[in-house]
Design an enzyme around this catalytic site. Structure first.
Site, mmCIF file in Angstrom:
data_model
loop_
_atom_site.group_PDB
_atom_site.id
_atom_site.type_symbol
_atom_site.label_atom_id
_atom_site.label_comp_id
_atom_site.label_asym_id
_atom_site.label_seq_id
_atom_site.Cartn_x
_atom_site.Cartn_y
_atom_site.Cartn_z
ATOM 1 N N HIS A 19 -27.755 63.466 49.774
ATOM 2 C CA HIS A 19 -27.631 64.768 49.765
ATOM 3 C C HIS A 19 -26.730 65.132 48.784
ATOM 4 O O HIS A 19 -27.023 66.155 47.852
ATOM 5 C CB HIS A 19 -27.545 65.389 51.276
ATOM 6 N N TYR B 64 -29.685 57.588 57.820
ATOM 7 C CA TYR B 64 -30.594 58.302 58.608
ATOM 8 C C TYR B 64 -32.059 58.077 58.100
ATOM 9 O O TYR B 64 -33.006 58.737 58.515
ATOM 10 C CB TYR B 64 -30.274 59.825 58.683
ATOM 11 N N ARG C 278 -36.354 64.045 47.945
ATOM 12 C CA ARG C 278 -34.838 63.867 47.222
ATOM 13 C C ARG C 278 -34.658 62.200 47.211
ATOM 14 O O ARG C 278 -34.488 61.465 48.282
ATOM 15 C CB ARG C 278 -33.988 64.337 48.372
HETATM 16 C C1 LIG Z 1 -25.298 78.705 55.834
HETATM 17 C C2 LIG Z 1 -25.167 77.151 55.532
HETATM 18 N N1 LIG Z 1 -25.277 76.200 56.512
HETATM 19 C C3 LIG Z 1 -24.880 74.822 56.349
HETATM 20 C C4 LIG Z 1 -24.664 74.626 55.159
HETATM 21 C C5 LIG Z 1 -24.063 73.054 54.789
HETATM 22 N N2 LIG Z 1 -25.298 72.478 54.262
HETATM 23 C C6 LIG Z 1 -25.416 72.523 52.715
HETATM 24 S S1 LIG Z 1 -26.879 71.793 51.865
HETATM 25 C C7 LIG Z 1 -27.424 71.619 53.400
HETATM 26 C C8 LIG Z 1 -28.830 71.092 53.805
HETATM 27 C C9 LIG Z 1 -29.878 72.053 52.889
HETATM 28 O O1 LIG Z 1 -31.046 71.341 52.932
HETATM 29 P P1 LIG Z 1 -32.300 72.135 52.219
HETATM 30 O O2 LIG Z 1 -32.333 73.670 52.517
HETATM 31 O O3 LIG Z 1 -33.663 71.364 52.570
HETATM 32 O O4 LIG Z 1 -31.916 71.967 50.733
HETATM 33 P P2 LIG Z 1 -31.669 70.622 49.871
HETATM 34 O O5 LIG Z 1 -30.190 70.107 50.011
HETATM 35 O O6 LIG Z 1 -32.382 69.589 50.331
HETATM 36 O O7 LIG Z 1 -31.942 70.809 48.475
HETATM 37 C C10 LIG Z 1 -26.649 72.064 54.606
HETATM 38 C C11 LIG Z 1 -27.068 71.929 56.003
HETATM 39 C C12 LIG Z 1 -24.520 75.604 54.162
HETATM 40 N N3 LIG Z 1 -24.332 75.318 52.577
HETATM 41 N N4 LIG Z 1 -24.936 76.827 54.215
#
Ligand SMILES: Cc1ncc(C[n+]2csc(CCOP(=O)(O)OP(=O)(O)O)c2C)c(N)n1
Lengths: 361, 326
Positions: free
Chosen positions: A263, A272, A259
Site C-alpha cells: 500500500h 494479509y 495493486r
Molecule cells: C479519511 C481517511 N481515513 C483513513 C485514511 C488512511 N488510509 C490511507 S490510504 C487507505 C486505504 C485506501 O484504499 P483505497 O481507497 O482503495 O485506495 P488505494 O490506496 O488502494 O489506492 C487508508 C485507510 C485516510 N488517508 N483518510
C-alpha cells in the site's frame, strides 16, 4: 409486479493480458501508432519514477511513499484523455496522470520528502489542478464543486477525480456523485479499483457486484473497464469527458486493476494477501499487453525499449538530484502561508520561533 | 513478567477486556487481519473472530455511527480512527450523538464506547498523520478525553475507558508507542479516570502536560534539578472532566506554572488550565503562567515538524522565566 428501474453495467476491454485484441472496433486514437507509443513511454517513465521513489525511501531520502506499481494504464489513461483546461483532483498515487499534466517528479519527491513546496506545481496544466488529497474521498467533492463552478460560468471544462475502491465507501464519494447527478455537472469520477484498501479487500467495502453501479443511484452514466488496458481506460474517459463537455452529465468509471506493490512503503502486504494472488496480478499487468500490441504492430522492439528505459533513468536521476539539492525551507515558512497576510499575533510567534532557531545555532 | 511497550499495552488491555466481557467489540479500518496499521489490534481477530474484531468499509462516519448504534444496544465498541487526522469525519457522530445521547434521553439511552486514535507528531509521517487536536474534543460536553503517557497508564486507562459508561476519546501518543518498555502486569486492574498523576514532586515550579510531551517535561525537570530548581511534573491524563484540584494544589505550593502541549496555542487545552489557574490560584502565583505549545499553524510536513513541537529546551526556558519573574 411492475419494474420501476433496471440497469446493466457494461465491461469494456480491448486488449487481453497478452495484448491480443478482443474486439475489432478499436477507438480512433489507436490508429495513431506514434501516439500509442507515447502512451507506452509515459507508462514506462511512471514505472521508472516509482521504482526510484521506493529506492529513495529505502535509503532514507524520502518519507513514507505510496507506490503506483500496476496502475500505469489506469493513471496514464485518465491523464491522457483530459484536456489541459480540465481540472484534476487526485488522491495520493496517480503519478501517471499527473506526469502527463506536467507535475515534475522532483515535486512528487519533495512532497513525500516532507516539504510543502512539492504541492506548488510549476507547470501548466497541473498548476491549476488540486494537490494530492490524503484524507480519503474528500477530493471527490472538490471535483463536484469545480464542476459546479464550470457550469455556473458556462465554461466547457470537466472536473475529474480519482478514488480508490476503499474510498468509494465514503460518504464524500456518494455526496459528490449525488450532486453531480442532481445538477447535471461536468464531472467524471474514476474509481481505480486495485482490490485492496491497505489490508481490506474489495469484498469488504461493498456487497455490490460492481463499484461502477454506485453511480446509477446518482443518475450518472456508469461503466466498468479493464483498468490494465489503457485503450479501454482512455476510451471510456474520452467518452465520459465528451458527454460532460456537451452538457450530458457526469460519469462513474470503475477501472479494475491490481495493486502490485505494498500500500505504501510503511506497509507489508505479505501480512494479509497471498503470493498466488500477486502472481496472478503480475500476469495481467498493464505494460506487457500494450508492449505486445505495439510490437505486433511493428512500432516497438527491444532496442527501443532499452533506449527509452535509459532515457527514463537519466530523466529520473536528474529529478532525484534536483530534489536532493533542494535546501529545507527556513523555519519561517511554517508561518508564512497560513494566511494571505500574517496576523500580528502570529507574527509574534514567528519572531519567537526565529529567535529560538538562531539561539540553537 | 514481560516488559511491554505502550502499543503492546493497548493490545494487552483490549485482549484482557475482550476475554472477560463478550460485549467488547473492536472495529475500524485494517484492525482485523493486519492488526491495525500500528499493530495495536494484532492477534485479536485470530483470538476473538471476525465478528468481534471487524474490518469496516473505509468510512469514518460509518465507523463512528455504527459504534454509537452498537453502544446504545448494550455493546461496548472500541472504534479505531487510523490516525488522528482522520477523526474529523467521525466528529459529527461523536459530537451530535455519542456525546449527547445520555443527556437528551434523560439517561434512557447511553453510549459506552471508546474512540481510539494514534495521536500527535514526531514520527516523520505524511500529511494529516501528525495532528494534535485533543482540544477539539475537550470542548464537547459528555465526552471523556484521555491520553496515556506510559505503557502502564495505557493499559490501566484503556481498561477504565472501556468500562466507563460514557463515551471516551482515547488518544495514543504514537511518538512514544515504542519508545521504551515497562513491566505491566496483565491483571485487569484499571487506573482511575478523571484524576491527574503527579509524576515527580517539586517545590519551585509546576510543569503541567499530557501525552507525548510528558517525556520532554521529565527531561526538563532533570535539567532544572541540575540548576538546583525543583520542578513538579503533572500528567493530566484525563483532560476532561479535569481534575483541577491536583493542579491547583501543586501551583499553590510552587507558585509557578508552565503548561506544555503539542496542539496549537490559541484555544488549546492549555488555555483552559491557564484560565483556571488565574481564576482559582491567582494570589498564590509568583509569576505569570507560561505556555509551551505548538504554534498556531498547520502541522508542517516532516522536514520542519520538530521545530513546531515543545522541546525540552523551550520548557526549561519557560520555567526559568517564571523563576526570573519572582
Ligand atoms: C479519511 C481517511 N481515513 C483513513 C485514511 C488512511 N488510509 C490511507 S490510504 C487507505 C486505504 C485506501 O484504499 P483505497 O481507497 O482503495 O485506495 P488505494 O490506496 O488502494 O489506492 C487508508 C485507510 C485516510 N488517508 N483518510
Amino acid at each position: 409486479m411492475s419494474i420501476a428501474a433496471k440497469f446493466e453495467i457494461e465491461y469494456l476491454q480491448y486488449l487481453d493480458a497478452e495484448g491480443k485484441q478482443v474486439r475489432d472496433d478499436l477507438p480512433a486514437f489507436t490508429q495513431d501508432l506514434e501516439y500509442m507509443v507515447k502512451l507506452y513511454k509515459l507508462m514506462m517513465s511512471t514505472r521508472v519514477f516509482d521504482a526510484k521513489s521506493i529506492a529513495l525511501q529505502r535509503t532514507g531520502k524520502l518519507g513514507t511513499y505510496a507506490s503506483c506499481l500496476g496502475h500505469e494504464a489506469a493513471h496514464v489513461g485518465i491523464g491522457s484523455a483530459m484536456k489541459p483546461e480540465d481540472v484534476y483532483a487526485p488522491s495520493y498515487r496517480e503519478y501517471g496522470a499527473q506526469l502527463y499534466r506536467g507535475v515534475q517528479p522532483r515535486e512528487v519527491y519533495m512532497y513525500w520528502g516532507g516539504d510543502e513546496r512539492g504541492n506548488d506545481y510549476q507547470n501548466e496544466p497541473a498548476r491549476h489542478d488540486f494537490a494530492w488529497s490524503v484524507p480519503i474521498a474528500t477530493q471527490c467533492l472538490h471535483a463536484a464543486g469545480s464542476a459546479l463552478a464550470f457550469k455556473i460560468r458556462g465554461e466547457k471544462r470537466v472536473a475529474v477525480c480519482t478514488i480508490g475502491d476503499g474510498g468509494s465507501s465514503k460518504g464524500d464519494f456518494y455526496g459528490a456523485i449525488n450532486i453531480a447527478g442532481a445538477q447535471n455537472l461536468p464531472m467524471v469520477a474514476v474509481i481505480v479499483n486495485n482490490q485492496w484498501a491497505i489490508s481490506v479487500p474489495r469484498k469488504i467495502q461493498s456487497g455490490a457486484p460492481t463499484l461502477a453501479q454506485k453511480g446509477i443511484a446518482a443518475g450518472l452514466y456508469c461503466i466498468q473497464v479493464d483498468g490494465n488496458d489503457i485503450i479501454a481506460v482512455r476510451k471510456a474517459m474520452e467518452d465520459a469527458l465528451e458527454r460532460a463537455r456537451n452538457g450530458e452529465g457526469g460519469s462513474v468509471i470503475e477501472a479494475v486493476t491490481y495493486r502490485l506493490g505494498d500500500h505504501t512503503t510503511a506497509d507489508d502486504a505479505r501480512r494479509y494477501r497471498g503470493e498466488d494472488e500477486v502472481k496472478e496480478g503480475w500476469a495481467k499487468e498493464p505494460m506487457k499487453r500494450l508492449r505486445n500490441w505495439l510490437v505486433a504492430k511493428g512500432v516497438w522492439d527491444d532496442a527501443k525499449e532499452e533506449a527509452w528505459k535509459a532515457e527514463c533513468d537519466d530523466w529520473m536521476d536528474n529529478e532525484v538530484n534536483a530534489y536532493l539539492e533542494t535546501k529545507t525551507q527556513p523555519i519561517t515558512a511554517m508561518f508564512d502561508y497560513t494566511y494571505a497576510e500574517i496576523p500580528a499575533d502570529l507574527e509574534k510567534q514567528r519572531e519567537f520561533a526565529l529567535a529560538l532557531e538562531k539561539k540553537a545555532h | 513478567m514481560a516488559q511491554i511497550t505502550l502499543i503492546e499495552a493497548v493490545t494487552q488491555a483490549l485482549a484482557y477486556e475482550m476475554a472477560h466481557d463478550d460485549s467488547v467489540v473492536v472495529l475500524g479500518e485494517d484492525v482485523g487481519v493486519n492488526g491495525g496499521v500500528f499493530r495495536a489490534t494484532q492477534g485479536l481477530q485470530q483470538k476473538f473472530g471476525e465478528l468481534r474484531v471487524l474490518d469496516t468499509p473505509l468510512d469514518e462516519t460509518t465507523i463512528a455511527g455504527v459504534t454509537v448504534g452498537m453502544a446504545v444496544q448494550g455493546m461496548k465498541p472500541v472504534a479505531e480512527a487510523q490516525f488522528e487526522g482522520f477523526i474529523y469525519p467521525m466528529m459529527e457522530q461523536i459530537a451530535c450523538h455519542a456525546a449527547r445521547m445520555r443527556n437528551r434521553t434523560r439517561g434512557r439511552l447511553t453510549v459506552p464506547a471508546v474512540f481510539r486514535a494514534p495521536w500527535g507528531g514526531g514520527i516523520h509521517a505524511p500529511e494529516h498523520h501528525s495532528e494534535a487536536n485533543e482540544h477539539l474534543f475537550t470542548n464537547i460536553p459528555g465526552l471523556r478525553v484521555v491520553m496515556p503517557s506510559s505503557p502502564a497508564r495505557a493499559y490501566g486507562l484503556l481498561l477504565a475507558a472501556i468500562r466507563d459508561p460514557d463515551p471516551v476519546m482515547f488518544f495514543e501518543p504514537k511518538r512514544i508507542y515504542r519508545q521504551y518498555k515497562e513491566e505491566v502486569p496483565d491483571d485487569g486492574e484499571a487506573l482511575p479516570l478523571d484524576v491527574c498523576f503527579v509524576l515527580r514532586d517539586g517545590t519551585d515550579v509546576t510543569l503541567v502536560t499530557w501525552g507525548a510531551p510528558v517525556k520532554e517535561c521529565l527531561e526538563a525537570a532533570d535539567a532544572l534539578a541540575e540548576q538546583g530548581i525543583s520542578a513538579e511534573v503533572i500528567d493530566v491524563a484525563t483532560l476532561t472532566p479535569l481534575d483541577f484540584d491536583t493542579i491547583a494544589e501543586s501551583v499553590s505550593k510552587t507558585g509557578r506554572c508552565v503548561i506544555v502541549h503539542e496542539a496549537p496555542k490559541t484555544a488549546g487545552f492549555g488555555a483552559e488550565i491557564a484560565a483556571r489557574v488565574a481564576e482559582e490560584c491567582l494570589y498564590e502565583l509568583l509569576a505569570p503562567v507560561e505556555r509551551v505549545t505548538g504554534y498556531d499553524i498547520h502541522t508542517p510536513l516532516y522536514r520542519l515538524e520538530m521545530k513546531q513541537m515543545p522541546s525540552t529546551a523551550r520548557i526549561v526556558d519557560a520555567a526559568l522565566r517564571t523563576l526570573a519573574a519572582s
